[in-house]
Design an enzyme around this catalytic site. Structure first.
Site: not given
Length: 480
Positions: A81, A156, A180
């Site tokens: 990420k 996210s 997330s």
């Protein structure tokens, strides 16, 4: 066994690499080619590290050929990420402000993966500053769900989840401050593990992309067993992170495959029930029936102050997160999207007394969950209360289910986070596994929770359900 890269898992591929039946270099070339084919439609990756990946794969190949096999992640393709810093690789945090930032060090989790011999393919798209659950990013574009490109991938860590679901890596590392890791795992039909708070170092997570007291580094993978293999390598105390836990690291794979008969499971009920759609509830209770068929004992449970959790979360984590943005808010306010800017400014207006009171209430809630987990060993509830919404719905600001049309955001935050935030507030380990599909053929997630540092039990139960239900064998229809 599926061909490597075609719905394969780390558990499938690692033995072939160890026995030299497949080449790490060929494996990485396969994944890079898939990324080039599929990423233009899905927008899972924002940065591709092709040259470095090929060099790392060549080194892994030499080491394995020379008998220096490091373990089950050696030669395995990963993504990271884009809010975990990577040395020499652009790290944007999904923001315009950090669009050109190239860090000079690796996050601890990234370094531990490298030490295990894994190969980084690139950095994945995310919600701006990790502040949301859709990965509709105004600067780097929307990540689309591999099951249906008209739907969100969640967030996210949406790019990470989409990359795993679309066979663009074998696993990914994300962060989870409210939902997330688990939310996008649920929406993309894969496994998302949020370990106990402090179990995995936060060193190298971009400041302002997760509250200090609720953020976790987590794992997205195709199977529960794969999550166990990854956790084995990245867990542990880190002197660079004073909030990391100096607790023993067990063998996370040891309990996988063992009987779950007799385990006591609490079906958690609470404030989020009104946002659970009928078809999600149906899939959830079918999953509960599967747990009972495996010999687990279930009962409905709750805690006295569960309804305070949304307020506690807003008054603590939003303040902590926004505090990291003070320099940018003063000098580069124009480089935030308007919704994100307004959220941070609102958080900065929270009185100190409110923050302190929320932390006191939080301690009460944590103690109540600790007491509950003496009565039952695990908790279960949906990961997201309603079916995956479309990109259009999210852009228009609503979700629709059971003939109800609701604002996607309210004072408590995004509705899709409400089932997840209790375990950011308490820091308890939680995992999402696929438990079926909606009428629109989109995945639905089952969330399982254990006591602090009880990841072996959590993985044992999740694996038993996963193998019994078989949903992990399903995958989206993708271009070859």
């Amino acid at each position: 066994m599926p061909a490597p890269g075609e719905r394969a898992s780390i558990g499938d591929v690692a033995p072939l690499l160890r026995r030299k039946e497949i080449s790490p270099l060929d494996l990485i070339r396969l994944y890079l080619e898939r990324i080039k084919q599929r990423n233009p439609q899905l927008n899972a990756y924002v940065t591709l590290t092709e040259e470095q990946a090929l060099a790392d794969a060549a080194r892994a190949e030499r080491e394995i050929q020379q008998g220096r096999y490091r373990g089950p992640l050696h030669g395995i393709p990963f993504s990271i990420k884009d809010n975990l810093v990577t040395r020499g690789i652009r790290t944007t945090a999904g923001s315009k402000i950090l669009a050109d930032w190239v860090p000079e060090f690796d996050a601890t989790a990234v370094q531990r993966l490298k030490d295990a011999g894994s190969v980084l393919l690139g950095k994945t798209n995310m919600h701006e500053w990790a502040w949301g659950g859709t990965t509709i990013n105004p600067f780097y574009g929307t990540t689309r769900n591999p099951w249906n490109e008209d739907y969100i991938a969640g967030g996210s860590s949406g790019g990470s989840a989409a990359a795993v679901a679309a066979d663009l890596c074998l696993a990914s590392i994300g962060t989870d401050s409210a939902q997330s890791v688990r939310n996008p795992a649920s929406m993309c039909g894969i496994v998302g593990l949020k370990p106990t708070y402090g179990r995995v170092s936060q060193h190298g997570t971009v400041a302002g992309t997760g509250a200090y007291s609720t953020n976790h580094t987590g794992i997205l993978a195709r199977t529960v067993a794969d999550c166990a293999l990854v956790l084995q390598e990245i867990a542990g105390y880190d002197p660079h992170d004073p909030l990391s836990a100096d607790a023993p690291i067990p063998n996370y794979s040891a309990n996988i495959g063992k009987t779950v008969r007799g385990i006591k499971v609490g079906i958690l009920r609470g404030y989020f029930d009104e946002f659970v759609a009928a078809e999600v509830s149906d899939s959830f209770y079918q999953a509960v029936a599967a747990l009972e068929a495996l010999g687990m004992q279930t009962e409905e449970v709750t805690t006295p102050h569960l309804d305070l959790i949304p307020a506690i979360k807003v008054c603590t984590s939003r303040v902590e997160n926004a505090a990291a943005h003070d320099p940018y808010l003063r000098t580069r306010a124009q480089d935030y999207s308007r919704p994100t800017l307004h959220s941070y400014i609102s958080a900065l207006l929270t009185p100190a007394a409110t923050y302190v009171m929320a932390q006191r209430a939080r301690r009460i809630v944590c103690e109540e969950f600790d007491d509950l987990l003496k009565r039952v060993q695990l908790l279960v509830l949906p990961t997201v209360g309603f079916p995956v919404p479309s990109i259009e719905e999210c852009q228009q600001g609503y979700v629709q289910f059971d003939e109800k049309k609701l604002p996607r955001q309210d004072a408590r935050g995004g509705l899709e986070s409400l089932c997840c935030i209790p375990f950011n507030v308490t820091g308890l380990p939680a995992i999402s596994v696929c438990c079926g599909f909606s009428k629109s053929a989109m995945p639905i997630g089952l969330q399982i929770v254990a006591g602090s540092f009880q990841e072996p039990l959590l993985l044992q139960a999740a694996h038993a359900y996963e193998r019994s239900a078989g949903w992990h064998k399903c995958g989206p229809a993708l271009a070859v």
